[in-house]
Design an enzyme around this catalytic site. Structure first.
Site, PDB file in Angstrom:
ATOM      1  N   PRO A 276     -25.413 -12.390 -57.475  1.00 46.94           N
ATOM      2  CA  PRO A 276     -25.814 -10.990 -57.619  1.00 46.94           C
ATOM      3  C   PRO A 276     -27.156 -10.852 -58.325  1.00 46.94           C
ATOM      4  CG  PRO A 276     -24.157 -11.536 -59.269  1.00 46.94           C
ATOM      5  CD  PRO A 276     -24.369 -12.771 -58.438  1.00 46.94           C
ATOM      6  N   CYS A 346     -54.867   5.455 -53.596  1.00 47.27           N
ATOM      7  CA  CYS A 346     -55.508   6.173 -52.503  1.00 47.27           C
ATOM      8  C   CYS A 346     -54.825   5.956 -51.164  1.00 47.27           C
ATOM      9  CB  CYS A 346     -56.972   5.752 -52.422  1.00 47.27           C
ATOM     10  SG  CYS A 346     -57.771   5.983 -53.998  1.00 47.27           S
ATOM     11  N   GLU A 347     -53.568   6.247 -51.085  1.00 46.82           N
ATOM     12  CA  GLU A 347     -52.914   6.342 -49.785  1.00 46.82           C
ATOM     13  C   GLU A 347     -51.684   7.223 -49.917  1.00 46.82           C
ATOM     14  OE1 GLU A 347     -50.789   2.649 -48.400  1.00 46.82           O
ATOM     15  OE2 GLU A 347     -52.273   1.716 -49.683  1.00 46.82           O
TER      16      GLU A 347
HETATM   17  N1  LLP Z   1     -28.925 -14.261 -52.504  1.00 45.59           N
HETATM   18  C1  LLP Z   1     -29.810 -14.296 -51.491  1.00 45.59           C
HETATM   19  C2  LLP Z   1     -29.867 -15.474 -50.635  1.00 45.59           C
HETATM   20  C3  LLP Z   1     -30.666 -13.192 -51.273  1.00 45.59           C
HETATM   21  O1  LLP Z   1     -31.518 -13.224 -50.259  1.00 45.59           O
HETATM   22  C4  LLP Z   1     -30.584 -12.054 -52.114  1.00 45.59           C
HETATM   23  C5  LLP Z   1     -31.465 -10.901 -51.930  1.00 45.59           C
HETATM   24  C6  LLP Z   1     -29.650 -12.088 -53.165  1.00 45.59           C
HETATM   25  C7  LLP Z   1     -28.835 -13.200 -53.321  1.00 45.59           C
HETATM   26  C8  LLP Z   1     -29.504 -10.946 -54.131  1.00 45.59           C
HETATM   27  O2  LLP Z   1     -29.088  -9.777 -53.524  1.00 45.59           O
HETATM   28  P1  LLP Z   1     -28.718  -8.504 -54.451  1.00 45.59           P
HETATM   29  O3  LLP Z   1     -27.466  -8.855 -55.207  1.00 45.59           O
HETATM   30  O4  LLP Z   1     -29.851  -8.270 -55.352  1.00 45.59           O
HETATM   31  O5  LLP Z   1     -28.515  -7.413 -53.488  1.00 45.59           O
HETATM   32  N2  LLP Z   1     -36.591  -6.021 -52.403  1.00 45.59           N
HETATM   33  C9  LLP Z   1     -35.412  -5.412 -51.835  1.00 45.59           C
HETATM   34  C10 LLP Z   1     -34.188  -6.310 -51.918  1.00 45.59           C
HETATM   35  C11 LLP Z   1     -34.359  -7.665 -51.288  1.00 45.59           C
HETATM   36  C12 LLP Z   1     -33.148  -8.532 -51.361  1.00 45.59           C
HETATM   37  C13 LLP Z   1     -33.424  -9.906 -50.867  1.00 45.59           C
HETATM   38  N3  LLP Z   1     -32.366 -10.845 -51.028  1.00 45.59           N
HETATM   39  C14 LLP Z   1     -35.170  -4.060 -52.505  1.00 45.59           C
HETATM   40  O6  LLP Z   1     -35.946  -3.670 -53.359  1.00 45.59           O
HETATM   41  O7  LLP Z   1     -34.226  -3.365 -52.165  1.00 45.59           O
END
Ligand code: LLP
Length: 421
Positions: A276, A346-347
Site C-alpha cells: 500500500p 502559464c497554462e
Molecule cells: N505496487 C505497485 C506495483 C504499484 O504500481 C503501485 C502504484 C502500488 C503498489 C501502490 O499503489 P497505491 O496503494 O498507492 O494505490 N500517481 C498516481 C498513482 C499511481 C500509482 C502507481 N502504482 C496518482 O496520483 O493517483
C-alpha cells in the site's frame, strides 16, 4: 482518520498550528503527520495479524527518507521501483531483507545495485527481464529471489491512467502464459522462484476487483505447486483507495481488505506481502498554500494561489479532486461562494478546482490541500523554474523541515554553460 483538525478556530497538524509552519517555512509546503502515517501502517499490519506477512510501503507515493525511517522503524518493508528508491530506502535504514523491487523496466545497473546491497525479492515482469536478472545474479555469484508478476486481466474500475491489471496494460505476464514462464524461470541459473506477484491498479474503492484477481492467484498457486514449484510467498500489490472528500465516500477499510485476503488466499499457507502507498500516505499529508490574488473574471472569481501544478499535479493529470480548506476555520453558517482555484503557471491546465464553493477568501489567506501526502511531493517538478516544494514532518508538538526549499542559486547552478558557448 487523520490528525489534521480544527481547534480554537485554526487548522492543526497534531499539536502544531499549521499557520506556525507556514510562517516558519513559507508556502507552498507539504506537511505530514507522523501519527497518521503510523496509524495507517498499523491498520494494515493488524489487518494481517496472525498470518506471516510484510507490509511494504509503496514509496513511490512518498519517498522522503524521514518518512521511510519512521515507517521502517515501525517494521514496514518497502516496495521500490527504481535504483534511486532502493538507495533511499537503504539510506533510511531499511534492511534489504525488507525491500521488494517492482517495476516493468528494471535496468541491469539497478539489479546490480539491489543484488549487491541485499534484497528480499524482485517482482519480475517479463521473460527478457528474467534473463537479464539471471545474468546479473550469475555474474555476481548470488541467487536472486523472485516472484513473477501476473496480469490477471481484471478491470480495477479506476482512472484509466492508474489501472494496471487489464491485458492491454504493460504490466506483468498474461496469466494464461504463467505456467510456461514459471518453468522457464526454474530452469535459469541464479534465480530462485519464491512466489507470485499481482497488482491491478490504484485508488480502488471496492473489494470486488481485488477478490477477482486474488481468486485467480489462488488457482494459479495450486497449478504451479502441482507443476513442482515451491510457491511460498504472494505479493498482492497495493491499490486500496482513500476518501478524497469529507462527505459520503467510504472505501473499504484495511481490516475488510485483510479479511478478504484471508478468505481468498488464507488456505494456501503462503507468506503475504502487500504494497500500500496511497492509503498510508495520502491522508497523512497536506499542501499549504497562500492566496496571492483574488481576481474577478467574466462571471467567475479566481483564487490565484502560490501553489501550482508543478507542486501538485494530480488535478491536472488525473482530474483528481482535493479538498481545499482555509487554515482559519470558517465561522458556522458563513455563505460560501464559488471560486476557480488556480496556480500561477502559464497554462490553463494549472487549475485545481472549478466553481469550488469556499468561504470568502482574500489575498494573504492560507489554505491547505487535503489528501496530498501521496503522489504529491514525489511528482513535483521545477516547471516554470519554480523552486521544488519543501516538506515538513510533524510529530506531536514538534515539527522539522525534512526537505528544505532550495535557493534560486542552487536551482540555477545545476545547469552549466559549455566552454565553447
Ligand atoms: N505496487 C505497485 C506495483 C504499484 O504500481 C503501485 C502504484 C502500488 C503498489 C501502490 O499503489 P497505491 O496503494 O498507492 O494505490 N500517481 C498516481 C498513482 C499511481 C500509482 C502507481 N502504482 C496518482 O496520483 O493517483
Amino acid at each position: 482518520m487523520d490528525h489534521f483538525l480544527y481547534r480554537d478556530g485554526q487548522l492543526w497538524a497534531e499539536d502544531v498550528a499549521l499557520a506556525e509552519i507556514a510562517r516558519a517555512v513559507g508556502t507552498p509546503a507539504y506537511v505530514y503527520s507522523a501519527a497518521t502515517l503510523l496509524r495507517h501502517f498499523d491498520l494494515f499490519d493488524q489487518a494481517l495479524a496472525g498470518i506471516d506477512h510484510l507490509v511494504c510501503f509503496a514509496m513511490k507515493s512518498l519517498s522522503n527518507i524521514a518518512v521511510l525511517k519512521l515507517l521502517g522503524d515501525a517494521g514496514a518493508g518497502m516496495d521500490v521501483v527504481s535504483g534511486g528508491e532502493y538507495l533511499r530506502a537503504r539510506a533510511a535504514g531499511v534492511p534489504g531483507a525488507r525491500i521488494v523491487f517492482s517495476g516493468v523496466g528494471k535496468t541491469r545497473a539497478e539489479m546490480h545495485t539491489a543484488l549487491s546491497g541485499g534484497i528480499r525479492q524482485f517482482n519480475v515482469e517479463s521473460e527478457p527481464e528474467m534473463e537479464a536478472l539471471s545474468e546479473v545474479a550469475v555474474a555476481l555469484g548470488v541467487t536472486a529471489p523472485i516472484t513473477i508478476r501476473v496480469n490477471p486481466d481484471v478491470d480495477a474500475q479506476t482512472h484509466a491512467k492508474i489501472a494496471t491489471g487489464k491485458s492491454e496494460n504493460k504490466f506483468g505476464i498474461p496469466i494464461s502464459r504463467a505456467r510456461a514462464v514459471f518453468a522457464m524461470a526454474a530452469a535459469l541459473p541464479g534465480l530462485r522462484v519464491v512466489g507470485i506477484d499481482v497488482h491491478i491498479g490504484s485508488q480502488l474503492t471496492t473489494l470486488a476487483p481485488f477478490a477477482a484477481a486474488y481468486a485467480k492467484v489462488a488457482e494459479l498457486t495450486a497449478q504451479l505447486r502441482a507443476d513442482g514449484h515451491a510457491i511460498t510467498r504472494l505479493d498482492l500489490g497495493g491499490g486500496l483507495g482513500i476518501p478524497y472528500t469529507r462527505s459520503n465516500e467510504a472505501p473499504p477499510l484495511p481490516a475488510e481488505y485483510g479479511a478478504m485476503i484471508r478468505q481468498t488466499l488464507g488456505h494456501l499457507g503462503c507468506e503475504i506481502e502487500i504494497e500500500p502507498g496511497r492509503l498510508i500516505a495520502g491522508n497523512a499529508g497536506l499542501l499549504l498554500s497562500e492566496v496571492i490574488y483574488v481576481k474577478s473574471g467574466e462571471g467567475r472569481d479566481f483564487l490565484i494561489l502560490d501553489a501550482a501544478m508543478n507542486d501538485l499535479i494530480r488535478p491536472a493529470m488525473y482530474d483528481a479532486h482535493h479538498d481545499i480548506v482555509p487554515l482559519v476555520e470558517p465561522v458556522a453558517g458563513v455563505e460560501q461562494r464559488p471560486y476557480d482555484i488556480v496556480g500561477p503557471i502559464c497554462e490553463t491546465g494549472d487549475t485545481f478546482a472549478r466553481a469550488r464553493p469556499m468561504p470568502p477568501l482574500a489575498a494573504g489567506d492560507l489554505v491547505a490541500f487535503r489528501s496530498a501526502g501521496a503522489y504529491g511531493a514525489v511528482m513535483a517538478s521545477e516547471y516554470n523554474s519554480r523552486l521544488l516544494v519543501p516538506e515538513v514532518l510533524v510529530s506531536g508538538d514538534q515539527f522539522a523541515v525534512i526537505r528544505a526549499r532550495p535557493t534560486y542559486d542552487e536551482m540555477i547552478s545545476r545547469d552549466s554553460i559549455p566552454a565553447w558557448l
